[in-house]
Design an enzyme around this catalytic site. Sequence first.
Site, PDB file in Angstrom:
ATOM      1  N   HIS A 162      -5.497   0.165   1.681  1.00 50.79           N
ATOM      2  CA  HIS A 162      -4.031   0.271   1.643  1.00 50.79           C
ATOM      3  C   HIS A 162      -3.461   0.278   0.226  1.00 50.79           C
ATOM      4  O   HIS A 162      -2.303   0.627   0.037  1.00 50.79           O
ATOM      5  CB  HIS A 162      -3.407  -0.899   2.410  1.00 50.79           C
ATOM      6  CG  HIS A 162      -3.576  -0.793   3.899  1.00 50.79           C
ATOM      7  ND1 HIS A 162      -2.543  -0.452   4.753  1.00 50.79           N
ATOM      8  CD2 HIS A 162      -4.661  -0.943   4.689  1.00 50.79           C
ATOM      9  CE1 HIS A 162      -2.985  -0.429   5.998  1.00 50.79           C
ATOM     10  NE2 HIS A 162      -4.273  -0.723   5.991  1.00 50.79           N
ATOM     11  N   ASP A 373       2.006   1.254  -6.454  1.00 51.68           N
ATOM     12  CA  ASP A 373       2.000   0.798  -5.065  1.00 51.68           C
ATOM     13  C   ASP A 373       1.133   1.745  -4.261  1.00 51.68           C
ATOM     14  O   ASP A 373       1.181   2.970  -4.475  1.00 51.68           O
ATOM     15  CB  ASP A 373       3.451   0.836  -4.519  1.00 51.68           C
ATOM     16  CG  ASP A 373       3.694  -0.240  -3.473  1.00 51.68           C
ATOM     17  OD1 ASP A 373       2.730  -0.644  -2.799  1.00 51.68           O
ATOM     18  OD2 ASP A 373       4.850  -0.670  -3.322  1.00 51.68           O
TER      19      ASP A 373
HETATM   20  P1  ADP Z   1       3.548  -4.282   0.684  1.00 58.45           P
HETATM   21  O1  ADP Z   1       2.584  -3.611   1.603  1.00 58.45           O
HETATM   22  O2  ADP Z   1       3.038  -4.411  -0.708  1.00 58.45           O
HETATM   23  O3  ADP Z   1       4.049  -5.559   1.208  1.00 58.45           O
HETATM   24  P2  ADP Z   1       5.418  -2.269   1.627  1.00 58.45           P
HETATM   25  O4  ADP Z   1       6.714  -1.797   1.060  1.00 58.45           O
HETATM   26  O5  ADP Z   1       4.472  -1.186   1.997  1.00 58.45           O
HETATM   27  O6  ADP Z   1       4.808  -3.291   0.571  1.00 58.45           O
HETATM   28  O7  ADP Z   1       5.670  -3.114   2.933  1.00 58.45           O
HETATM   29  C1  ADP Z   1       6.493  -4.241   2.923  1.00 58.45           C
HETATM   30  C2  ADP Z   1       6.888  -4.561   4.359  1.00 58.45           C
HETATM   31  O8  ADP Z   1       7.441  -5.870   4.387  1.00 58.45           O
HETATM   32  C3  ADP Z   1       7.932  -3.613   4.899  1.00 58.45           C
HETATM   33  O9  ADP Z   1       7.685  -3.350   6.264  1.00 58.45           O
HETATM   34  C4  ADP Z   1       9.236  -4.399   4.721  1.00 58.45           C
HETATM   35  O10 ADP Z   1      10.231  -4.096   5.666  1.00 58.45           O
HETATM   36  C5  ADP Z   1       8.766  -5.815   4.891  1.00 58.45           C
HETATM   37  N1  ADP Z   1       9.608  -6.732   4.097  1.00 58.45           N
HETATM   38  C6  ADP Z   1       9.748  -6.745   2.768  1.00 58.45           C
HETATM   39  N2  ADP Z   1      10.618  -7.698   2.396  1.00 58.45           N
HETATM   40  C7  ADP Z   1      11.036  -8.285   3.522  1.00 58.45           C
HETATM   41  C8  ADP Z   1      11.937  -9.358   3.806  1.00 58.45           C
HETATM   42  N3  ADP Z   1      12.578 -10.041   2.847  1.00 58.45           N
HETATM   43  N4  ADP Z   1      12.100  -9.704   5.094  1.00 58.45           N
HETATM   44  C9  ADP Z   1      11.445  -9.045   6.074  1.00 58.45           C
HETATM   45  N5  ADP Z   1      10.585  -8.041   5.860  1.00 58.45           N
HETATM   46  C10 ADP Z   1      10.387  -7.662   4.609  1.00 58.45           C
HETATM   47  C1  G6P Z   2      -0.094  -5.602   1.001  1.00 57.18           C
HETATM   48  C2  G6P Z   2      -1.582  -5.579   1.266  1.00 57.18           C
HETATM   49  C3  G6P Z   2      -1.853  -6.219   2.629  1.00 57.18           C
HETATM   50  C4  G6P Z   2      -1.260  -7.613   2.678  1.00 57.18           C
HETATM   51  C5  G6P Z   2       0.225  -7.550   2.343  1.00 57.18           C
HETATM   52  C6  G6P Z   2       0.879  -8.931   2.301  1.00 57.18           C
HETATM   53  O1  G6P Z   2       0.509  -4.843   1.972  1.00 57.18           O
HETATM   54  O2  G6P Z   2      -2.038  -4.240   1.229  1.00 57.18           O
HETATM   55  O3  G6P Z   2      -3.236  -6.283   2.866  1.00 57.18           O
HETATM   56  O4  G6P Z   2      -1.443  -8.191   3.945  1.00 57.18           O
HETATM   57  O5  G6P Z   2       0.394  -6.940   1.070  1.00 57.18           O
HETATM   58  O6  G6P Z   2       0.180  -9.783   1.436  1.00 57.18           O
HETATM   59  P1  G6P Z   2      -0.479 -11.137   1.936  1.00 57.18           P
HETATM   60  O7  G6P Z   2      -1.264 -11.615   0.778  1.00 57.18           O
HETATM   61  O8  G6P Z   2       0.666 -11.999   2.306  1.00 57.18           O
HETATM   62  O9  G6P Z   2      -1.320 -10.800   3.128  1.00 57.18           O
END
Ligand code: ADP
Ligand code: G6P
Length: 479
Positions: A162, A373
């Site tokens: 991912h 990202d």
């Molecule tokens: P990452 O995979 O690094 O977390 P992404 O942007 O791909 O980044 O995914 C983040 C996910 O977490 C999204 O589905 C987003 O809606 C959710 N998210 C991010 N911040 C919040 C928040 N404060 N409350 C609820 N959901 C959140």
């Molecule tokens: C990114 C990573 C995921 C991970 C998520 C939240 O999306 O690709 O594998 O689950 O961040 O991070 P955390 O450490 O809370 O699982």
Amino acid sequence: MILVSNRLPVTIDSIDGNLTARPSAGGLVTALVPIIREQGGSWVGFTGTDYDSRLTGVLNNWHATHNYSLHPVYMSSSERECFYNGFSNQIIWPLFHGLASRCHYDSAYWHSYRNGNGKFAQSVQSIWKNGDFVWVQDYHLMLVGESLRRRGFRNRISYFHHIPFPTPDVFEALPWRTELLFALMHYDVIGFQTLRDVRNFVASLWRFLPDTRITHFGKNLLVETRGLTATIGCYPVSIDFAEFNAAGSPVTRATAAAIAKEAGGMKVVVGVDRLDYTKGILQRLRGFRRLLEMHPESRGTITMFQIVIPSREDIPEYKQLKISIEMLISEINGEYSTPGWTPIHYFHRSVPRDELLGYYRAAHIALITPLRDGMNLVAKEFCAARADDLGVLVLSEFAGAAEELGNGALLVNPNDIDAIAACLYSALTMNEAEQERRMKMMRSTVRTNDVFHWARSFAGDTVAFAAEPPLAASRMAGD
Ligand code: ADP
Ligand code: G6P
């Protein structure tokens, strides 16, 4: 289907001896829940806790209401420290995002990572039934395939990565680089988010496993090294478009209305992120401040909502970042606020999905500036939520999503504070016809390439690879 990921979609916290459950956050969970909910199956992952018999009931009853079952992997606090906080999040996470100076190399972390992956493999083996498709997810579990093979597992195992895969010049810093690449080669299909990641992975294979042979296999690549064969492909992860496109609940409407009221006719900028140093939150705030400096006429006409979800709070860098974000927001607000106008509203908590939709809908601009990202699903969620075809996406050119959404987004280098300010200004002054033209293109991409399309393409290629002998591959030009 057996999904295997470090994190289950529910995380259990043990607070003062009491267990509390909360939905897990992050892109991986957002992407996978709709798939497994629709298709059924089993999800193997970490609960967030050490073994606890009180959890058995909660986890066993999950299937009745969710159409899939949960299979917990438990870890002690020292395993969590070395496997999760250590190797996964203080070596692989920063290195693969190109932030090598944040890595803390420690061979104890590597040993714990190996053992942790073995634990997940054991759990898969204990529930696997003939014909199950085992799909391992993300950087915490790069060695599960190899560990399963060592245990004599002969069936198909696929892996999806991912996060970004770095260039060989960055990857070479990893003391266990060859072991890691060789372990990945035990998967049958390896999926990456973007073509850039595929290219970087192949370049690392050539550099560190020089006897690797690469040929075309349909639209994928077939890789052979030291008697192992895998196919590699690009599968941009996505979201359930229909869910974000739908009207939403009364909470969604109430949230959007409350924000509009609070904004009182001002343009709303929204940022939604896990609190992570890769997300470029400080850079974005500085860009917003630069806009106020350079365009005094924008003061009082724009307001920003920055929503961050707490993440990886045991790691010092994450704690420090929280302080830095809060200081910077308070500086900017202190410098520019006037009676009736607060430049930045800040929320440090998880926001329920229907409320989040309200934010996306009330926003004029989504400002998404990761330094790097894998994909960034927030960008796709914003587009899917805009059934009105309005709103401007300002997106880092280093987010995987830029490969797909670059036709409609204003792309920006997140390290360039002036460029962020300039993009914000263009977004603020963009007329509705132009917004609509751009948003329509992005929505069409996300609608077509939704998360079900992602899972179908990946699973389809796994089946195709199983059916076709590798000899069907043609040599890659110039190889
Ligand atoms: P990452 O995979 O690094 O977390 P992404 O942007 O791909 O980044 O995914 C983040 C996910 O977490 C999204 O589905 C987003 O809606 C959710 N998210 C991010 N911040 C919040 C928040 N404060 N409350 C609820 N959901 C959140
Ligand atoms: C990114 C990573 C995921 C991970 C998520 C939240 O999306 O690709 O594998 O689950 O961040 O991070 P955390 O450490 O809370 O699982």
